[in-house]
Design a protein around this motif. Structure first.
Motif: not given
Length: 671
Positions: A384-399
């Motif tokens: 779960w932690k890895s999925l959350m981190e990956r999703g947050a990184e993608e969201a951050h890159e999307a602004g």
């Protein structure tokens, strides 16, 4: 991370536009546009409302805080109601709708849940309608016509529909008297199931004259409660927070070992009864459902990857009791109102306490005993932690500016659940206090969780074992995960261990007398206590913390616990013997209550009658009666229509429609 909501049938964002008065008049010749409401009638008093509740729903007593919520609506006040699943939230707005002039608008995010409540209200003789994009145009037009004829007490709709031009204004002209917002935690960024569409609900307060609003949820911490009030614009609201303790639920947390065997053991204890198994991945739902089916269990998988027709069939079969067990991703159950679910199994760790409380809340909604079992592993936490981190990184890159903050919040909720699962603290106390309540119990504890039931053993030489584990992590240069450390400690001669030379460590094979499951559990407990750290990333590795170094130096003590339920006991005497998979057998469900004085055969006959009547009427069985009503029937053994009305859950309409058949069956059983 967004939850897998596939199959729960959220209202379509591209729903058909609201049919205005001209459309309705054209579809229904002779119907005139709505006239302004006459002088409002006086609302019923609370005493008069109690009488209506008894005659319609068959409830002589109200649950804690229900009367307070109803009184607030009758007085025109805003209200926030936070009650656990099964705590009777729906009645808080359904009953006042019969007392107020006009109608109450109920906003809910799930079509399936609205449909269940709609059908149950119809069965009780309440004038109710629903508007969703999933309905046939003719049905929507008929609901609209009934609104114009002032025939409805309750109207259900989804939040997306409120954004349609003219919708709220039209409802205002038709006598909107109050608004109920169900699943209100969806409006909060701090909630576990945030939905942007719910943010629009706050705009409702800007339309014309104010109407009272009641917000309801089962899972809201004090922080989320305050956010709900602010986002909805509730004015001086009555905040009613109930007791989150569910004493009829027994909670157990068990390290995952042989999952198939562990799940089957729980299911067999509840043979023939309804249950839900939650899994993290779609493929897990399918494999577990297949394993259960091979063992003779009426089970099916449910996830967003199935086509809508298949998902709908699984859901309907479960509601109609043609299936006993659904193995599903986390979304299933949010729109399910089946009250006789006798067990909920988590085959993996959920994402937080809120999700866990909501999903286990599907069990025992009728107030009868139910069991909630979680099989957990450290791999769930890191997954779960890895999925959350990956999703947050993608969201951050999307602004998305709040991505980092939301990640910290999500990991915080996950960590709280992890500590809950791996600690030896009373489960009931933890849940009640998490949601801001106070918990009091006798010296013997809650009596309904693995900790208070004494299902944990203290592990001898815990400190020595901990020092060996920590030492092995150091020997591995704090560069390997828990699986590798476990293999070294157990003396596994794998190619990787031999190639790396880790078979030469002094810790190699030191704990070979312990099972792999126990060692992984000990490592998880060290992580939960903060003595071991886990690196982020797809391949997490273990490292020592400051307190871990203190444990290695014997400057700090450690105590490990081992779940006695890790090894299943002999098959429960409740379970009848199973024949080989696929063969024909007669199955008698486990009793609803372990009460030798209760005529369980009569209860099963009543369940059979309920199932047949529900099939004839095309509704789920529990819409007619829940299991608590069947138990009350078996205990009271009514002989006359008047005695039938004394049974919990039987009002005047149900007594008139079904009473003769019930009395005939009970009389025959007595003969």
């Amino acid at each position: 991370m967004q939850a897998d909501h596939g199959g729960d049938e959220f209202e379509d964002r591209e729903a058909l536009p609201w049919e205005d008065s001209a459309d309705v008049v054209e579809e229904h010749p002779g119907l005139t546009a709505a006239e302004p409401l006459p002088v409002p009638q006086e609302a019923l008093t609370m005493e008069e409302l109690r009488e209506r509740i008894a005659s319609i729903w068959g409830f002589d007593d109200l649950r804690p805080l229900q009367a307070d919520a109803m009184q607030a609506l009758l007085e025109g006040r805003d209200c926030l109601v936070v009650l656990p699943t099964g705590g009777g939230k729906s009645l808080c707005y359904q009953a006042p709708a019969l007392a107020l002039p006009g109608f109450v608008l109920v906003v809910s995010p799930l079509i399936a849940l609205m449909q269940d409540q709609h059908d149950a209200l119809v069965a009780n003789g309440v004038a109710v309608g629903m508007l969703t994009s999933a309905m046939d145009p003719e049905d929507r037009a008929e609901t609209t016509a009934r609104l114009h004829r002032r025939e409805l007490d309750i109207l259900f709709c989804a939040p997306e529909r409120l954004a349609m031009g003219g919708f709220i204004g039209e409802l205002r002209s038709l006598g909107l008297s109050a608004i109920a917002v169900d699943e209100a935690h969806c409006i909060s960024h701090w909630g576990h199931d945030f939905r942007p569409d719910y943010r629009r609900l706050g705009d409702l307060r800007r339309f014309g004259e104010r109407v009272p609003m009641i917000a309801l949820t089962a899972t809201a911490t004090p922080r989320v409660q305050a956010d709900i009030e602010a986002e909805l614009g509730l004015e001086d609201p009555v905040r009613l927070v109930g007791d989150f303790d569910r004493p009829n639920l027994t909670y157990r947390m068990i390290p995952r070992a042989e999952l198939k065997r562990q799940v089957l053991h729980v299911v067999e204890k509840h043979e023939g009864q309804g249950g839900i198994v939650y899994a993290m991945r779609r493929k897990d739902t399918e494999s577990l459902a297949a394993d259960l089916s091979k063992a003779g269990v009426r089970a099916a998988a449910y996830h967003a990857g199935l086509n809508p027709k298949k998902r709908t069939k699984v859901q309907k079969d479960f509601l109609a009791e043609r299936l006993d067990v659904v193995v599903a991703t986390i979304a299933f159950g949010m729109g399910i109102d089946r009250p006789d679910v006798r067990f909920v199994i988590h085959a993996s760790l959920p994402k937080g306490i809120e999700q866990y409380a909501q999903e286990t809340g599907r069990a025992g909604r009728d107030g009868l005993p139910a069991e909630c079992v979680m099989f957990y592993s450290g791999s769930d936490f890191h997954g779960w932690k890895s999925l959350m981190e990956r999703g947050a990184e993608e969201a951050h890159e999307a602004g998305v500016q709040t991505a980092r903050e939301e990640l910290d919040n999500a990991i915080g909720r996950l960590s709280e659940l992890w500590n809950f699962a791996t600690s030896a603290n009373c489960r009931h106390r933890f849940l009640v206090e998490y949601f801001g309540g106070g918990f009091e119990a006798a010296d013997g504890g809650c009596g309904a969780c693995d900790v208070c039931l004494g299902e944990f053993d203290s592990v001898e030489d815990s400190l020595t074992i901990a020092q060996m584990i920590l030492s092995c992590v150091v020997h591995c240069r704090q560069n390997f995960g828990g699986g590798h450390v476990t293999d070294v400690l157990r003396g596994a001669r794998t190619k990787r261990i031999l190639d790396l030379g880790h078979g030469n460590f002094s810790t190699f094979g030191l704990l070979k007398e312990h099972s792999k499951t126990d060692l992984r559990s000990f490592i998880d407990q060290l992580v939960a206590k903060g003595h071991l750290l886990v690196s982020p990333g797809q391949y997490p590795v273990l490292g020592l913390s400051g307190t871990g170094i203190e444990v290695m130096k014997a400057e700090r003590t450690v105590e490990f616990i081992r779940s006695a339920a890790s090894k299943p006991a002999a098959r429960s005497s409740r379970s009848s013997s199973r024949s080989s998979a696929g063969s024909t057998r007669t199955k008698k469900p486990a009793p609803i209550l372990d009460d030798p004085s209760l005529d369980s055969d009569l209860v099963e006959e009543l369940r059979g009658l309920r199932r047949r009547l529900a099939t004839e009427r095309g509704v789920p069985p529990y819409v007619l009666f829940n299991d608590r009503t069947l138990v009350d029937l078996a205990e009271r053994l009514p002989k006359t229509p008047a005695e039938l009305l004394e049974v919990t859950g039987i009002g005047e309409k149900k007594a008139a429609d079904l009473g003769e058949m019930l009395l005939e069956l009970i009389a025959g059983a007595g003969g």
